[in-house]
Motif scaffolding. Structure first.
Motif, PDB file in Angstrom:
ATOM      1  N   ARG A 114      58.686 -68.972  12.197  1.00  0.00           N
ATOM      2  CA  ARG A 114      57.802 -68.020  11.518  1.00  0.00           C
ATOM      3  C   ARG A 114      58.578 -66.744  11.195  1.00  0.00           C
ATOM      4  O   ARG A 114      59.283 -66.199  12.051  1.00  0.00           O
ATOM      5  CB  ARG A 114      56.595 -67.674  12.393  1.00  0.00           C
ATOM      6  CG  ARG A 114      55.693 -66.634  11.755  1.00  0.00           C
ATOM      7  CD  ARG A 114      54.362 -66.505  12.414  1.00  0.00           C
ATOM      8  NE  ARG A 114      53.538 -65.504  11.723  1.00  0.00           N
ATOM      9  CZ  ARG A 114      52.271 -65.252  12.003  1.00  0.00           C
ATOM     10  NH1 ARG A 114      51.661 -65.944  12.950  1.00  0.00           N
ATOM     11  NH2 ARG A 114      51.610 -64.322  11.333  1.00  0.00           N
ATOM     12  N   ASP A 116      58.140 -62.847   9.344  1.00  0.00           N
ATOM     13  CA  ASP A 116      57.335 -61.767   8.786  1.00  0.00           C
ATOM     14  C   ASP A 116      58.249 -60.573   8.531  1.00  0.00           C
ATOM     15  O   ASP A 116      59.307 -60.439   9.148  1.00  0.00           O
ATOM     16  CB  ASP A 116      56.226 -61.348   9.757  1.00  0.00           C
ATOM     17  CG  ASP A 116      55.221 -62.457  10.005  1.00  0.00           C
ATOM     18  OD1 ASP A 116      54.394 -62.723   9.115  1.00  0.00           O
ATOM     19  OD2 ASP A 116      55.269 -63.072  11.096  1.00  0.00           O
ATOM     20  N   TYR A 135      63.325 -58.390   9.426  1.00  0.00           N
ATOM     21  CA  TYR A 135      62.320 -59.426   9.644  1.00  0.00           C
ATOM     22  C   TYR A 135      61.985 -59.561  11.129  1.00  0.00           C
ATOM     23  O   TYR A 135      62.832 -59.322  11.996  1.00  0.00           O
ATOM     24  CB  TYR A 135      62.845 -60.788   9.157  1.00  0.00           C
ATOM     25  CG  TYR A 135      63.016 -60.899   7.667  1.00  0.00           C
ATOM     26  CD1 TYR A 135      61.949 -61.263   6.843  1.00  0.00           C
ATOM     27  CD2 TYR A 135      64.245 -60.654   7.075  1.00  0.00           C
ATOM     28  CE1 TYR A 135      62.108 -61.373   5.472  1.00  0.00           C
ATOM     29  CE2 TYR A 135      64.416 -60.761   5.700  1.00  0.00           C
ATOM     30  CZ  TYR A 135      63.344 -61.123   4.908  1.00  0.00           C
ATOM     31  OH  TYR A 135      63.499 -61.230   3.552  1.00  0.00           O
ATOM     32  N   LEU A 200      51.180 -57.599   9.305  1.00  0.00           N
ATOM     33  CA  LEU A 200      52.562 -57.660   8.836  1.00  0.00           C
ATOM     34  C   LEU A 200      52.623 -58.388   7.496  1.00  0.00           C
ATOM     35  O   LEU A 200      51.863 -59.326   7.241  1.00  0.00           O
ATOM     36  CB  LEU A 200      53.454 -58.380   9.836  1.00  0.00           C
ATOM     37  CG  LEU A 200      53.723 -57.673  11.164  1.00  0.00           C
ATOM     38  CD1 LEU A 200      54.611 -58.553  12.052  1.00  0.00           C
ATOM     39  CD2 LEU A 200      54.378 -56.314  10.946  1.00  0.00           C
ATOM     40  N   ARG A 201      53.553 -57.974   6.648  1.00  0.00           N
ATOM     41  CA  ARG A 201      53.772 -58.678   5.391  1.00  0.00           C
ATOM     42  C   ARG A 201      54.443 -60.024   5.651  1.00  0.00           C
ATOM     43  O   ARG A 201      55.268 -60.138   6.563  1.00  0.00           O
ATOM     44  CB  ARG A 201      54.655 -57.840   4.469  1.00  0.00           C
ATOM     45  CG  ARG A 201      53.989 -56.588   3.910  1.00  0.00           C
ATOM     46  CD  ARG A 201      55.008 -55.690   3.236  1.00  0.00           C
ATOM     47  NE  ARG A 201      55.878 -55.042   4.209  1.00  0.00           N
ATOM     48  CZ  ARG A 201      57.026 -54.450   3.918  1.00  0.00           C
ATOM     49  NH1 ARG A 201      57.480 -54.453   2.664  1.00  0.00           N
ATOM     50  NH2 ARG A 201      57.740 -53.875   4.855  1.00  0.00           N
ATOM     51  N   PRO A 202      54.114 -61.040   4.869  1.00  0.00           N
ATOM     52  CA  PRO A 202      54.777 -62.334   5.063  1.00  0.00           C
ATOM     53  C   PRO A 202      56.259 -62.254   4.710  1.00  0.00           C
ATOM     54  O   PRO A 202      56.691 -61.349   3.978  1.00  0.00           O
ATOM     55  CB  PRO A 202      54.031 -63.272   4.113  1.00  0.00           C
ATOM     56  CG  PRO A 202      53.488 -62.366   3.054  1.00  0.00           C
ATOM     57  CD  PRO A 202      53.137 -61.078   3.767  1.00  0.00           C
ATOM     58  N   GLY A 203      57.031 -63.195   5.216  1.00  0.00           N
ATOM     59  CA  GLY A 203      58.467 -63.181   4.996  1.00  0.00           C
ATOM     60  C   GLY A 203      58.863 -63.165   3.534  1.00  0.00           C
ATOM     61  O   GLY A 203      59.894 -62.594   3.172  1.00  0.00           O
TER      62      GLY A 203
END
Length: 224
Positions: A114, A116, A135, A200-203
């Motif tokens: 995962r 983020d 990240y 949190l913003r996605p990766g």
């Protein structure tokens, strides 16, 4: 001026009159830009700075709430610093998350399930174009031994240490950790942990501040 939740840095290019390379290095160049703040030819400034490909860094967090730190020697500082895995975006066209995954595998022998985004920043915006994205990597697993990267030069001396996230944040606040990506990443992760990492913003979130994502007018176009 009262601050509100809507304030943000903004893309604000000024009229470029001339840009020339003063020095070509192995990784980055030194360039000199002549530009106008107001668009008036009588208001011209010259600034020299490092043209940098940018970088990614990774706060790898295990299921025990520990962050991985790397000890690495840095010649300009003359110190061995505790850092988080990181690396240059020096492969043209490489996806940002793919670059982070590559660096995590090469420097830490780890993979993550995962990804983020923790934080984006300019390392030294008055003297360099270097943009860094940090990240948060979770669902950690080890790279099989027969597939691990062979580390050389300074990286051959890397030491790994898993540290409780709050302990790492305390080390930052006590002045025991100095690497900028480690400082920003650890404090951001500690802040995010208090809300269970929600929001949190996605990766794969856009990163328009990275130079490769911005459109640049040529000097000739700017002079029209």
């Amino acid at each position: 001026m009262a601050a509100g939740r809507g304030f943000a840095d903004e893309h604000d290019p000024r009229r470029l009159i001339e840009s020339k390379t003063l020095y070509e290095g192995r990784i980055w160049n030194v360039v000199s830009d002549t530009f106008s703040l107001t668009g008036d030819d009588g208001d011209v400034l010259v600034r020299d700075y490092i043209s940098h490909p940018g970088a990614v860094a990774i706060v790898a967090l295990d299921d025990q709430g520990r962050v991985l730190l790397l000890k690495q020697y840095r010649q300009p500082a003359g110190m061995s610093l505790w850092e988080v895995p990181a690396g240059l975006l020096d492969i043209e066209g490489e996806d940002f998350v793919a670059a982070a995954a590559r660096e995590l595998a090469e420097e830490a022998d780890l993979t993550a399930g995962r990804w983020d985004v923790l934080v984006d920043f300019f390392n030294s915006p008055g003297s360099s174009s270097e943009a860094i994205r940090i990240y948060l990597a979770r669902e950690i697993a080890e790279v099989p031994e027969d597939q691990r990267h062979t580390r050389t030069e300074e990286e051959a001396e890397i030491e790994h240490l898993w540290v409780d996230l709050e302990e790492a944040a305390a080390a930052v606040m006590e002045g025991r950790v100095h690497n900028p990506s480690a400082v920003a990443g650890i404090l951001a992760a500690a802040h995010a942990a208090r809300s269970g990492f929600t929001g949190l913003r996605p990766g794969d979130a856009p990163w328009p501040e990275h130079p490769s994502q911005r459109s640049h007018r040529t000097a000739a176009e700017a002079g029209r």
